[in-house]
Design an enzyme around this catalytic site. Structure first.
Site, PDB file in Angstrom:
ATOM      1  N   ASN A  25       0.802  -1.232   0.000  1.00 22.61           N
ATOM      2  CA  ASN A  25       0.000   0.000   0.000  1.00 22.61           C
ATOM      3  C   ASN A  25       0.831   1.276   0.000  1.00 22.61           C
ATOM      4  O   ASN A  25       0.369   2.315  -0.486  1.00 22.61           O
ATOM      5  CB  ASN A  25      -0.933  -0.029   1.226  1.00 22.61           C
ATOM      6  CG  ASN A  25      -1.547   1.316   1.508  1.00 22.61           C
ATOM      7  OD1 ASN A  25      -2.482   1.748   0.833  1.00 22.61           O
ATOM      8  ND2 ASN A  25      -0.998   2.034   2.494  1.00 22.61           N
ATOM      9  N   TYR A  67       4.024   9.396 -11.025  1.00 21.87           N
ATOM     10  CA  TYR A  67       3.037   8.585 -10.290  1.00 21.87           C
ATOM     11  C   TYR A  67       2.285   7.650 -11.249  1.00 21.87           C
ATOM     12  O   TYR A  67       2.104   6.463 -10.966  1.00 21.87           O
ATOM     13  CB  TYR A  67       2.080   9.532  -9.574  1.00 21.87           C
ATOM     14  CG  TYR A  67       1.059   8.889  -8.675  1.00 21.87           C
ATOM     15  CD1 TYR A  67       1.397   8.479  -7.389  1.00 21.87           C
ATOM     16  CD2 TYR A  67      -0.265   8.715  -9.090  1.00 21.87           C
ATOM     17  CE1 TYR A  67       0.449   7.906  -6.546  1.00 21.87           C
ATOM     18  CE2 TYR A  67      -1.216   8.151  -8.259  1.00 21.87           C
ATOM     19  CZ  TYR A  67      -0.855   7.744  -6.988  1.00 21.87           C
ATOM     20  OH  TYR A  67      -1.797   7.184  -6.154  1.00 21.87           O
ATOM     21  N   ALA A 106       3.282   6.485 -14.079  1.00 18.75           N
ATOM     22  CA  ALA A 106       4.176   5.408 -14.536  1.00 18.75           C
ATOM     23  C   ALA A 106       4.234   4.297 -13.501  1.00 18.75           C
ATOM     24  O   ALA A 106       4.210   3.109 -13.849  1.00 18.75           O
ATOM     25  CB  ALA A 106       5.570   5.972 -14.810  1.00 18.75           C
TER      26      ALA A 106
HETATM   27  P1  NAD Z   1      -1.182   8.516   2.555  1.00 19.38           P
HETATM   28  O1  NAD Z   1      -0.171   9.510   2.123  1.00 19.38           O
HETATM   29  O2  NAD Z   1      -2.281   8.949   3.450  1.00 19.38           O
HETATM   30  O3  NAD Z   1      -0.437   7.286   3.283  1.00 19.38           O
HETATM   31  C1  NAD Z   1       0.697   6.672   2.735  1.00 19.38           C
HETATM   32  C2  NAD Z   1       1.480   6.011   3.854  1.00 19.38           C
HETATM   33  O4  NAD Z   1       2.672   5.451   3.252  1.00 19.38           O
HETATM   34  C3  NAD Z   1       1.958   6.997   4.933  1.00 19.38           C
HETATM   35  O5  NAD Z   1       1.664   6.477   6.208  1.00 19.38           O
HETATM   36  C4  NAD Z   1       3.450   7.104   4.693  1.00 19.38           C
HETATM   37  O6  NAD Z   1       4.214   7.347   5.866  1.00 19.38           O
HETATM   38  C5  NAD Z   1       3.772   5.734   4.096  1.00 19.38           C
HETATM   39  N1  NAD Z   1       5.013   5.742   3.322  1.00 19.38           N
HETATM   40  C6  NAD Z   1       5.470   6.712   2.491  1.00 19.38           C
HETATM   41  N2  NAD Z   1       6.675   6.393   2.007  1.00 19.38           N
HETATM   42  C7  NAD Z   1       6.990   5.184   2.543  1.00 19.38           C
HETATM   43  C8  NAD Z   1       8.111   4.326   2.428  1.00 19.38           C
HETATM   44  N3  NAD Z   1       9.175   4.659   1.690  1.00 19.38           N
HETATM   45  N4  NAD Z   1       8.094   3.144   3.116  1.00 19.38           N
HETATM   46  C9  NAD Z   1       7.039   2.813   3.887  1.00 19.38           C
HETATM   47  N5  NAD Z   1       5.954   3.581   4.045  1.00 19.38           N
HETATM   48  C10 NAD Z   1       5.940   4.761   3.381  1.00 19.38           C
HETATM   49  O7  NAD Z   1      -1.719   7.830   1.230  1.00 19.38           O
HETATM   50  P2  NAD Z   1      -3.118   7.092   0.894  1.00 19.38           P
HETATM   51  O8  NAD Z   1      -3.990   8.062   0.245  1.00 19.38           O
HETATM   52  O9  NAD Z   1      -3.600   6.338   2.090  1.00 19.38           O
HETATM   53  O10 NAD Z   1      -2.621   6.090  -0.237  1.00 19.38           O
HETATM   54  C11 NAD Z   1      -2.255   4.739   0.016  1.00 19.38           C
HETATM   55  C12 NAD Z   1      -1.972   4.073  -1.319  1.00 19.38           C
HETATM   56  O11 NAD Z   1      -3.138   4.142  -2.151  1.00 19.38           O
HETATM   57  C13 NAD Z   1      -0.853   4.734  -2.120  1.00 19.38           C
HETATM   58  O12 NAD Z   1      -0.096   3.758  -2.797  1.00 19.38           O
HETATM   59  C14 NAD Z   1      -1.610   5.592  -3.106  1.00 19.38           C
HETATM   60  O13 NAD Z   1      -0.848   5.834  -4.273  1.00 19.38           O
HETATM   61  C15 NAD Z   1      -2.816   4.738  -3.376  1.00 19.38           C
HETATM   62  N6  NAD Z   1      -3.957   5.514  -3.867  1.00 19.38           N
HETATM   63  C16 NAD Z   1      -4.487   6.535  -3.141  1.00 19.38           C
HETATM   64  C17 NAD Z   1      -5.569   7.270  -3.666  1.00 19.38           C
HETATM   65  C18 NAD Z   1      -6.206   8.420  -2.928  1.00 19.38           C
HETATM   66  O14 NAD Z   1      -7.035   9.099  -3.529  1.00 19.38           O
HETATM   67  N7  NAD Z   1      -5.906   8.671  -1.677  1.00 19.38           N
HETATM   68  C19 NAD Z   1      -6.071   6.930  -4.918  1.00 19.38           C
HETATM   69  C20 NAD Z   1      -5.494   5.892  -5.625  1.00 19.38           C
HETATM   70  C21 NAD Z   1      -4.450   5.189  -5.095  1.00 19.38           C
END
Ligand code: NAD
Length: 247
Positions: A90, A155, A157
């Protein structure tokens, strides 16, 4: 019986947002939850919340870009529980800029976390899952990984790349009993959207047939289903969870 009873589940980026919601959902479903992230205080809080739901939970600081750290956590989990049932890849970041403005640092950092990090974690657990003859790997793609998005060269990609990982690993690992799937969320209300201006968010809401953004729990529900034996014939799939955004 809870759907994920005693399933040893590693969730990356589990300290906030969708990852935290997934950790809590897995805890409710009886999983043994391994909370991995880079934010120590938030990890501790997430572990406490999982335990408050009656689950066994452990937290590790694990930067997915650091292979040695990933191998160390996977080694500890195997030592303690003897197996790894589920990996939810995730963790992900954004560093947005239009093509003409994007720096090499922005490009490299997002590739490093979102793509290379998923490679590290998946490679680290794959042998164990294959030896078990069973396991589930779930990848966090995005609608941006299907349709692209303005300002998100790096992103997009990575999220397209995760679909490539998913389809490739579903072919390689499927014959060994390991299922690999991706979830492609639309726009979900998490800290990741904090930098998006309100007028853009309003525009997003207006474009979704359900007329709202998604909640982290609505993605967590899909991960829990895909991780469970109810999804036993789902492999190599990309499940879009976007309220119909792209219709
Ligand atoms: P968020 O930023 O709220 O949480 C991401 C978490 O990842 C954070 O706790 C952060 O500390 C952790 N993180 C960052 N870099 C890291 C690393 N190098 N190693 C370990 N942990 C790390 O993001 P979110 O919105 O909860 O998104 C979670 C996933 O879902 C992501 O991959 C995001 O791309 C994907 N996503 C999110 C959305 C959205 O609209 N929020 C939409 C599509 C996909």
């Amino acid at each position: 019986m809870p759907r994920l009873q005693n399933k040893v589940s590693i969730i990356t980026g589990a300290a906030q947002g969708i990852g935290l919601a997934t950790a809590l959902k897995f805890a409710q479903e009886g999983a043994i939850v391994i909370v991995c992230d880079v934010q120590q205080a938030a990890i501790d809080e997430a572990v406490k919340q999982c335990q408050a739901l009656g689950a066994q939970a452990l937290g590790y600081v694990m930067d997915v870009t650091q292979r040695a750290a990933v191998d160390a956590v996977v080694g500890k989990v195997k030592e303690q529980f003897g197996r790894i049932d589920v990996l939810v890849n995730n963790a992900g970041i954004t560093q947005d800029a239009r093509l003409v403005k994007m720096t090499l640092e922005q490009f490299d950092r997002v590739i490093d976390v979102n793509l290379r990090g998923v490679f590290h974690c998946s490679q680290a657990v794959a042998d164990t899952m294959v030896a078990q003859g069973k396991g589930v790997i779930l990848n966090a793609s995005s609608v941006v990984g299907i349709y692209g998005n303005f300002g998100q060269t790096n992103y997009a990609a990575t999220k397209f790349g995760l679909i490539g990982f998913t389809k490739t690993w579903s072919r390689e690992l499927g014959p060994k009993g390991v299922r690999v799937n991706a979830v492609a969320p639309g726009f979900i209300e998490t800290p990741m959207l904090a930098t998006v201006p309100e007028n853009v968010l309003a525009d997003m809401r207006a474009h979704v047939p359900l007329k709202r953004l998604g909640q982290p729990g609505e993605i967590a529900n899909v991960y829990a289903f895909l991780a469970s034996d109810e999804a036993s014939y789902i492999n190599g799939a990309v499940i879009e969870v976007s309220g119909g955004l792209t219709i």
